[in-house]
Design an enzyme around this catalytic site. Structure first.
Site, PDB file in Angstrom:
ATOM      1  N   ARG A 160       7.105 -23.167 -17.221  1.00 51.97           N
ATOM      2  CA  ARG A 160       6.810 -24.370 -18.007  1.00 51.97           C
ATOM      3  C   ARG A 160       5.986 -25.299 -17.128  1.00 51.97           C
ATOM      4  O   ARG A 160       6.259 -25.443 -15.926  1.00 51.97           O
ATOM      5  CB  ARG A 160       8.096 -25.083 -18.445  1.00 51.97           C
ATOM      6  CG  ARG A 160       8.804 -24.441 -19.630  1.00 51.97           C
ATOM      7  CD  ARG A 160       8.029 -24.563 -20.951  1.00 51.97           C
ATOM      8  NE  ARG A 160       8.696 -23.915 -22.063  1.00 51.97           N
ATOM      9  CZ  ARG A 160       8.490 -22.664 -22.478  1.00 51.97           C
ATOM     10  NH1 ARG A 160       7.614 -21.899 -21.859  1.00 51.97           N
ATOM     11  NH2 ARG A 160       9.145 -22.175 -23.515  1.00 51.97           N
ATOM     12  N   ASP A 206      -0.166 -20.324 -16.252  1.00 57.34           N
ATOM     13  CA  ASP A 206      -0.257 -19.983 -17.674  1.00 57.34           C
ATOM     14  C   ASP A 206       0.274 -21.143 -18.515  1.00 57.34           C
ATOM     15  O   ASP A 206       0.227 -21.103 -19.735  1.00 57.34           O
ATOM     16  CB  ASP A 206       0.568 -18.711 -17.948  1.00 57.34           C
ATOM     17  CG  ASP A 206       0.437 -18.242 -19.387  1.00 57.34           C
ATOM     18  OD1 ASP A 206      -0.719 -18.066 -19.837  1.00 57.34           O
ATOM     19  OD2 ASP A 206       1.460 -18.053 -20.073  1.00 57.34           O
ATOM     20  N   GLU A 231      -0.099 -29.500 -21.616  1.00 55.22           N
ATOM     21  CA  GLU A 231      -0.733 -28.450 -22.439  1.00 55.22           C
ATOM     22  C   GLU A 231      -0.658 -28.709 -23.941  1.00 55.22           C
ATOM     23  O   GLU A 231      -1.449 -28.169 -24.715  1.00 55.22           O
ATOM     24  CB  GLU A 231      -0.107 -27.075 -22.137  1.00 55.22           C
ATOM     25  CG  GLU A 231       1.299 -26.880 -22.662  1.00 55.22           C
ATOM     26  CD  GLU A 231       1.839 -25.470 -22.398  1.00 55.22           C
ATOM     27  OE1 GLU A 231       1.770 -25.008 -21.247  1.00 55.22           O
ATOM     28  OE2 GLU A 231       2.334 -24.847 -23.350  1.00 55.22           O
TER      29      GLU A 231
HETATM   30  P1  NAD Z   1      16.535 -16.832 -18.281  1.00 58.56           P
HETATM   31  O1  NAD Z   1      17.412 -17.847 -18.930  1.00 58.56           O
HETATM   32  O2  NAD Z   1      16.845 -15.385 -18.437  1.00 58.56           O
HETATM   33  O3  NAD Z   1      16.455 -17.134 -16.704  1.00 58.56           O
HETATM   34  C1  NAD Z   1      16.311 -18.407 -16.150  1.00 58.56           C
HETATM   35  C2  NAD Z   1      16.911 -18.346 -14.763  1.00 58.56           C
HETATM   36  O4  NAD Z   1      16.658 -19.599 -14.130  1.00 58.56           O
HETATM   37  C3  NAD Z   1      18.429 -18.129 -14.751  1.00 58.56           C
HETATM   38  O5  NAD Z   1      18.766 -17.081 -13.851  1.00 58.56           O
HETATM   39  C4  NAD Z   1      18.981 -19.463 -14.309  1.00 58.56           C
HETATM   40  O6  NAD Z   1      20.182 -19.352 -13.569  1.00 58.56           O
HETATM   41  C5  NAD Z   1      17.840 -19.961 -13.441  1.00 58.56           C
HETATM   42  N1  NAD Z   1      17.885 -21.396 -13.211  1.00 58.56           N
HETATM   43  C6  NAD Z   1      18.382 -22.373 -14.017  1.00 58.56           C
HETATM   44  N2  NAD Z   1      18.259 -23.574 -13.409  1.00 58.56           N
HETATM   45  C7  NAD Z   1      17.706 -23.340 -12.197  1.00 58.56           C
HETATM   46  C8  NAD Z   1      17.362 -24.178 -11.108  1.00 58.56           C
HETATM   47  N3  NAD Z   1      17.576 -25.495 -11.138  1.00 58.56           N
HETATM   48  N4  NAD Z   1      16.802 -23.594 -10.022  1.00 58.56           N
HETATM   49  C9  NAD Z   1      16.607 -22.252  -9.970  1.00 58.56           C
HETATM   50  N5  NAD Z   1      16.925 -21.413 -10.965  1.00 58.56           N
HETATM   51  C10 NAD Z   1      17.468 -21.952 -12.061  1.00 58.56           C
HETATM   52  O7  NAD Z   1      15.063 -17.174 -18.784  1.00 58.56           O
HETATM   53  P2  NAD Z   1      13.794 -16.203 -18.764  1.00 58.56           P
HETATM   54  O8  NAD Z   1      13.749 -15.422 -20.033  1.00 58.56           O
HETATM   55  O9  NAD Z   1      13.714 -15.506 -17.469  1.00 58.56           O
HETATM   56  O10 NAD Z   1      12.618 -17.282 -18.884  1.00 58.56           O
HETATM   57  C11 NAD Z   1      12.355 -18.195 -17.842  1.00 58.56           C
HETATM   58  C12 NAD Z   1      11.397 -19.249 -18.344  1.00 58.56           C
HETATM   59  O11 NAD Z   1      10.139 -18.638 -18.628  1.00 58.56           O
HETATM   60  C13 NAD Z   1      11.814 -19.882 -19.714  1.00 58.56           C
HETATM   61  O12 NAD Z   1      12.664 -20.978 -19.508  1.00 58.56           O
HETATM   62  C14 NAD Z   1      10.505 -20.290 -20.304  1.00 58.56           C
HETATM   63  O13 NAD Z   1      10.285 -21.637 -19.982  1.00 58.56           O
HETATM   64  C15 NAD Z   1       9.466 -19.428 -19.580  1.00 58.56           C
HETATM   65  N6  NAD Z   1       8.716 -18.535 -20.494  1.00 58.56           N
HETATM   66  C16 NAD Z   1       7.361 -18.588 -20.491  1.00 58.56           C
HETATM   67  C17 NAD Z   1       6.631 -17.734 -21.319  1.00 58.56           C
HETATM   68  C18 NAD Z   1       5.125 -17.733 -21.340  1.00 58.56           C
HETATM   69  O14 NAD Z   1       4.528 -17.176 -22.271  1.00 58.56           O
HETATM   70  N7  NAD Z   1       4.452 -18.294 -20.364  1.00 58.56           N
HETATM   71  C19 NAD Z   1       7.311 -16.850 -22.140  1.00 58.56           C
HETATM   72  C20 NAD Z   1       8.706 -16.813 -22.112  1.00 58.56           C
HETATM   73  C21 NAD Z   1       9.405 -17.665 -21.281  1.00 58.56           C
END
Ligand code: NAD
Length: 331
Positions: free
Chosen positions: A234, A258, A263
């Protein structure tokens, strides 16, 4: 159920229309973003389907409630754009697609790394003008480098598996450590140590009040000179102003993003005939070692199929009064 689908692009419509052929639901598609001006389009529907830049705050939530909307089906994983407390107060359930294709995003993060580290974005333009000079195209190996992964959830783990295949040393920071990753050889360290030891840092944690501007002047100062920074998570994880400064003084060796802090009014639109009003993204575009993609990491055929499938399953579960496996609630 009748579902009002906001921020619809042609690829959304195609994949939902395919998935809807033997479904009990019907979708009304709207290209506009969901906000206070457009919320009335949801009239006559029972649920809405929304995407990453549809900001649903208290005011929008109230209108949705007045229109009788009882379900917000997010066709994305992140939910920082939704006021979950307001949703609960208005009795509106929120469901999401938690993991449609973590590999799609992880592979895109690696595409950014490979492009920037081997300068294929420059080579692509050069050879199209019959310029086959290699001057200025010296890259760096990825093999043997230390990669720092912030957040080892579904996407972070897929990213670690790829990095492992490249022969990288992987260090990670997460509030919850993952056993599978440890067994694969990932070393969990405090955030400051991950930042200090990595040649490449890739962000995969969600945007929360704790992670907002995680990358700022202070955290950048901890990093190696010439560090590579990748953000497919994000935009607001990064304080753009601080990153621009670090690109100018060469602290950051390359940046692949990305997602972008501002955005919302730029991405998912064709602005090629307009004057760019956002000074920060305009400045980022001037660096030869910056690659920006417009929130496309999720955009693969496989991911779109999974998004429409899970979204329709979420809506069906709600309609049948079943337990909502993919519900998100205010903490
Ligand atoms: P997920 O929930 O499976 O994993 C997120 C991880 O971050 C978890 O392991 C959690 O414990 C950890 N986390 C939470 N707070 C934290 C902190 N303060 N410091 C470090 N780690 C922390 O989510 P995911 O499916 O892996 O997705 C991650 C992020 O990717 C989403 O939140 C979304 O914003 C982003 N995303 C972007 C796109 C894109 O097209 N660019 C697509 C999907 C998701």
């Amino acid at each position: 159920m009748k579902v009002a689908c906001f921020s619809t692009k042609s690829y959304d419509r195609q994949s939902f229309d395919r998935a809807l052929t033997d479904s009990r639901h019907s979708f009304g598609y709207f290209e506009v973003k969901l906000d206070l001006h457009t919320v009335s389009l949801a009239e006559g529907h029972q649920a809405i389907c929304s995407f990453v830049n549809d900001h649903i705050d208290e005011a929008v939530m109230k209108k949705l409630d007045n229109l009788g909307i009882k379900l917000i089906a997010l066709r994305c994983a992140g939910y920082n754009q939704i006021d979950l407390k307001a949703a609960a107060a208005h009795g509106i359930k929120v469901v999401r697609v938690p993991a449609y294709s973590p590999e799609a995003v992880a592979e895109h993060a690696f595409a950014l790394i490979l492009t920037l580290s081997r300068k294929t974005h420059k080579a692509y333009n050069r050879v199209r003008e019959n310029n086959f000079s290699l001057e200025g195209l010296t890259g760096v190996n990825i093999h043997g480098k230390t990669i720092g992964v912030i957040g080892t959830g579904a996407i972070g783990r897929a990213f670690c598996r790829i990095a492992n295949g490249f022969g990288c040393k992987i260090v990670a920071y997460d509030v919850i450590e993952n056993e599978e990753m440890k067994q694969m050889g990932v070393t969990y360290l405090p955030l400051a140590e991950v930042l200090a030891s990595s040649h490449i840092i890739s962000l995969h944690c969600p945007l929360t009040p704790e992670t907002h501007h995680l990358i700022n002047a202070k955290s950048i100062a901890l990093m190696r000179d010439g560090v590579a920074l990748i953000n497919t998570s994000r935009g607001a994880l990064i304080e753009t102003k601080a990153v621009i400064k670090a690109l100018k003084n060469k602290k950051i060796g390359y940046l692949g993003i990305d997602v972008y802090e501002q955005e919302e009014n730029i991405f998912f639109k064709n602005l090629s005939e307009e004057i760019m009003q956002d000074e920060q993204i305009a400045r980022l575009m001037t660096f030869p070692n910056v690659l920006v993609t417009g929130h496309q990491a999720f955009l693969t055929k496989e991911a779109l199929e999974q998004i429409s499938k899970t979204t329709l399953e979420n809506i069906t579960a709600f309609e049948k009064g079943e337990e909502l496996a993919n519900e998100v609630k205010a903490s």
